[in-house]
Scaffold this active site. Structure first.
Site, PDB file in Angstrom:
ATOM      1  N   GLU A 485       0.969  -1.298   0.069  1.00 19.11           N
ATOM      2  CA  GLU A 485       0.076  -0.096   0.031  1.00 19.11           C
ATOM      3  C   GLU A 485       0.946   1.176  -0.069  1.00 19.11           C
ATOM      4  OE1 GLU A 485      -2.935  -0.396  -0.841  1.00 19.11           O
ATOM      5  OE2 GLU A 485      -3.104  -2.465  -0.311  1.00 19.11           O
ATOM      6  N   HIS A 488       1.749   2.246  -3.590  1.00 20.05           N
ATOM      7  CA  HIS A 488       0.613   2.909  -4.254  1.00 20.05           C
ATOM      8  C   HIS A 488       0.807   4.472  -3.777  1.00 20.05           C
ATOM      9  CE1 HIS A 488      -1.568  -0.261  -6.248  1.00 20.05           C
ATOM     10  NE2 HIS A 488      -1.919  -0.883  -5.108  1.00 20.05           N
ATOM     11  N   ILE A 617     -14.880 -11.990 -14.117  1.00 19.41           N
ATOM     12  CA  ILE A 617     -15.085 -11.407 -15.559  1.00 19.41           C
ATOM     13  C   ILE A 617     -16.432 -11.125 -15.889  1.00 19.41           C
ATOM     14  CG2 ILE A 617     -12.920 -12.421 -16.118  1.00 19.41           C
ATOM     15  CD1 ILE A 617     -14.618 -14.580 -17.750  1.00 19.41           C
ATOM     16  N   PHE A 618     -17.517 -12.074 -15.169  1.00 21.15           N
ATOM     17  CA  PHE A 618     -18.615 -11.928 -15.704  1.00 21.15           C
ATOM     18  C   PHE A 618     -19.728 -10.978 -14.682  1.00 21.15           C
ATOM     19  CE2 PHE A 618     -17.839 -16.277 -17.266  1.00 21.15           C
ATOM     20  CZ  PHE A 618     -17.702 -15.762 -18.566  1.00 21.15           C
ATOM     21  N   GLY A 621     -15.123  -6.176 -12.738  1.00 22.33           N
ATOM     22  CA  GLY A 621     -14.589  -5.259 -13.650  1.00 22.33           C
ATOM     23  C   GLY A 621     -13.306  -5.990 -14.602  1.00 22.33           C
TER      24      GLY A 621
HETATM   25 ZN   LIG Z   1      -2.505  -2.793  -4.958  1.00 22.11          ZN
END
Ligand SMILES: [Zn+2]
Length: 699
Positions: A485, A488, A617-618, A621
């Site tokens: 984190e 990020h 996937i269904f 995202g």
């Molecule tokens: Zn991440």
């Protein structure tokens, strides 16, 4: 009247640090209602008077979206860290209006036309790269949301969007309902043999919730379900093979029959996605998905996947062989004939024997304050920035939340972050994340001077809180999460981009966004960094060498199998969204079985209906984007590879390479295409070699 409300409502302050001490759930509905009404009229005004210039188009949009982001961002943040029934109700009350506003915004014809006019105008060439990319992305996103369509095509597009939203919600509900519909109530101790105490507590609690009022962890009954926290430990530790088989078979047939059957939904979803892609001028949905990602083409993703597949296939086969030999040597009744429901069980037994240490044993070596010291020392060494405590300089939402300042080489503060480290199950969502509290931007003040708004990040983890006067003692996994984190956070906080729309993580392609975060995880295995922070919180003793060696070895345990599994999912996803023709002779399940021939070492059972619960996937995202996991891992491993080449034990080389990383990946954010950013750091395109080497799979 509303003017007074604005002054009184802390959620309408609209800039600066959020006044957390003053914000209450009852502020949400009135603030958002008032704000949206104002923004609606501003948007209408802008649409009517827009001029196709940076200051006549992008700047007003930035101001408008910043007001919404500031207020709604705080509400979203509090939903994650200070949830309550009152807040949830307030959130749900206004959320549909916020979504509606975003839709109106992103589908505005006049704004789309203005962006296109700006791109075609003479002033285009006066814009810097970051600005050009912001405009390009705005045009692309508007087009992907159907703005460029007219007449019947537009109606059809909107109808598809609606139907897809319904189908994907239904898909996900079916998976939930099917998961809930199955349970086994176990009553005799031999049925739960091997399961750890934490699981027994969970299973007894589940039994109580289902009406077995007297259920206890020691005596049962125990209820096992298909929820992952219940299912996975059972597959890993449950000694009763017949029960594992039963559970496994239930798990792979979720949502594949009766009222909850997702098979027809899969067909319909794939068909509508293809039609939607065609309407927008793409040959397949995969091409549409890649239009906004770093990966240039389906071909490029397949080439990369194939490279990794070839490198991991034999290793995965060997993993299975080893596991068979191991199971047979332990006198497993199934001998070497392991089935799907045996793999997790024997993999855990082998792991225990090979590495012989538990996550718990390492905790005393990782008290949070020391881990933070280690992390801050590392980023100082690599990137030249200094992190210092700034508690008390910002209001916080909980007394355990800390506030820090980041300064550059000159000592000037350039960014800040909150750290909310501990688990608080009653009000805080699980998991860990970084979020944007304030983004960097160069702005002109009311007095006409130019000022730079400094970025502020939220870093949220869920690690073990301090108990009995001891500091928070972290597992190695929690340490990795914190580093992840923070990676990020570094991209958000060390950005040098002045335009809000491309600063930090803004406008970074989805498949490249995990680069800095996964990159930081590598340092947890860097001997100097790890040993520098891993000291017993009471005795000060450094982590014994044998633990370090085991951590290194455990990192690559069955890594070929793990990689092949991800590639299997990614390639199935891509094939279904690219070449597959719904309604043809081959079914979606056939496609999966075909791809399994080269991407699994123990083929799925013929009745395996995994696709029926493949929510990523269904219903999520990840449609034609599952490959992103591996894509970003290649980038992050290769970025770390640059430090290895420079010399992990050479302080000067680390500083130089760190500086280059800071000036490219961390500074440029979304202002350039991620391939260009990567190349300016690495001097070449990404290579899979470092990832394979780190995973123990290099040839
Ligand atoms: Zn991440």
């Amino acid at each position: 009247m509303s003017a007074i409300a604005t002054v009184d409502n802390p959620l309408l302050k609209g800039q600066g640090l959020p006044p957390f001490a003053d914000i209450q759930p009852e502020h949400v509905v009135s603030a958002m209602t008032q704000l949206l009404a104002e923004l609606e009229s501003e948007l209408a005004n802008l649409a009517a008077n827009v001029t196709p210039t940076w200051s006549g188009l992008v700047e007003p949009i930035d101001r408008l979206s910043e007001r919404l982001r500031w207020s709604w961002g705080i509400v979203g943040h509090l939903m994650g860290v200070k949830n309550s029934p009152e807040l949830r109700t307030a959130y749900e009350t206004v959320q549909p209006q916020v979504v509606e506003f975003y839709n109106k915004f992103s589908q505005s014809q006049p704004l789309y036309a203005a962006f296109k006019a700006l791109r075609a105008s003479e002033t285009w060439n006066t814009l810097v790269d970051a600005q050009k990319r912001i405009v390009e992305a705005a045009i692309r996103d508007a087009e992907l949301s159907g703005v460029g369509l007219a007449g019947e095509q537009r109606d059809r597009f909107n109808a598809i969007q609606l139907e897809l939203a319904e189908l994907t919600t239904k898909f996900s509900n079916n998976v939930l309902d099917a998961t809930k519909a199955f349970s086994l109530t176990l009553t005799s101790p031999d049925e739960v043999e091997g399961l750890p105490p934490s699981w027994l507590s969970l299973a007894a609690q589940a039994a109580r919730a289902a009406g077995e009022e007297k259920a206890t962890p020691e005596i049962g009954p125990w209820r096992v379900t298909l929820d992952f926290p219940s299912y996975l430990p059972f597959m890993q530790h449950g000694k009763r093979r017949d029960l594992r088989e039963k559970l496994y078979r239930a798990f792979i047939s979720r949502a594949s029959s009766g009222d909850l059957d997702n098979t027809p939904l899969i067909e319909k979803i794939l068909q509508l996605r293809r039609e939607k892609a065609n309407l927008l001028g793409f040959n397949s949905y995969a091409e549409l998905s890649l239009a906004s990602k770093m990966a240039p083409s389906v071909d490029a993703v397949e080439t990369l996947s194939e490279e990794l597949r070839r490198a991991s296939y034999d290793a995965a086969k060997q993993d299975l062989e080893d596991l068979r030999t191991f199971a047979a040597s332990k006198g497993a009744p199934e001998g070497s004939n392991l089935q799907h429901w045996d793999i997790a069980f024997w993999a855990e037994r082998q792991r225990e024997e090979k590495f012989a240490f538990s996550a718990e044993e390492l905790r005393p070596y990782f008290p949070l304050p020391q881990v933070l010291d280690g992390l801050f020392t590392l980023v100082n060494k690599l990137f030249g920035v200094t992190v210092t405590a700034a508690d008390g300089q910002a209001p916080v939402w909980h007394e355990d939340v800390r506030y820090f300042q980041i300064a550059d080489e000159t000592g000037e503060a350039i960014a800040y972050f909150y750290l909310d480290p501990y688990s608080r199950p009653a009000e805080k969502r699980g998991g860990a994340w970084m979020d944007d509290c304030i983004g960097r931007a160069k702005m002109t003040t009311h007095e006409g001077t130019v000022a730079t708004r400094k970025p502020v990040a939220y870093l949220v983890c869920n690690q073990t809180p301090p108990v009995d006067g001891k500091p928070s003692l972290m597992t190695f996994n929690e340490v990795e999460t914190l580093f992840h984190e923070f990676g990020h956070g570094l991209q958000h906080m060390l950005t040098k981009v002045d335009d809000a729309g491309a600063a930090g993580i803004n406008n970074v392609e989805w498949d490249a966004v995990e680069l800095p975060s996964q990159f930081m995880e590598n340092w947890c295995y860097h001997q100097e960094t790890l040993m520098g922070m891993a000291k017993h919180y009471e005795t000060g003793e450094t982590l014994p060498e044998h633990y370090y060696q085991k951590l290194i070895a455990a990192r690559n345990y069955m890594s070929g199998s793990a990689m092949l599994r991800q590639l299997h999912f990614g390639l199935v996803d891509l094939e279904l969204h690219h070449r597959y023709q719904p309604g043809g002779t081959e079914t979606a399940s056939d496609v999966r079985q075909r791809i399994a021939k080269t991407t699994t070492v123990l083929p799925p059972l013929p009745e395996d209906a995994f696709l029926c619960s493949f929510g990523h996937i269904f219903a999520g995202g990840y449609a034609a984007g599952y490959y992103s996991y591996k894509w970003a891992e290649v980038l992050s491993a290769d970025a770390f590879g640059a430090f290895e080449e420079a010399g992990l034990d050479n302080p000067q080389a680390l500083t130089e390479t760190g500086k280059r990383f800071r000036n490219t990946v961390l500074a440029l954010g979304g202002s350039q295409h991620p391939m260009d950013v990567f190349k300016s750091f690495r001097g070449r395109e990404p290579s899979t070699e470092p990832l394979l080497r780190h995973s123990g799979l290099a040839a």
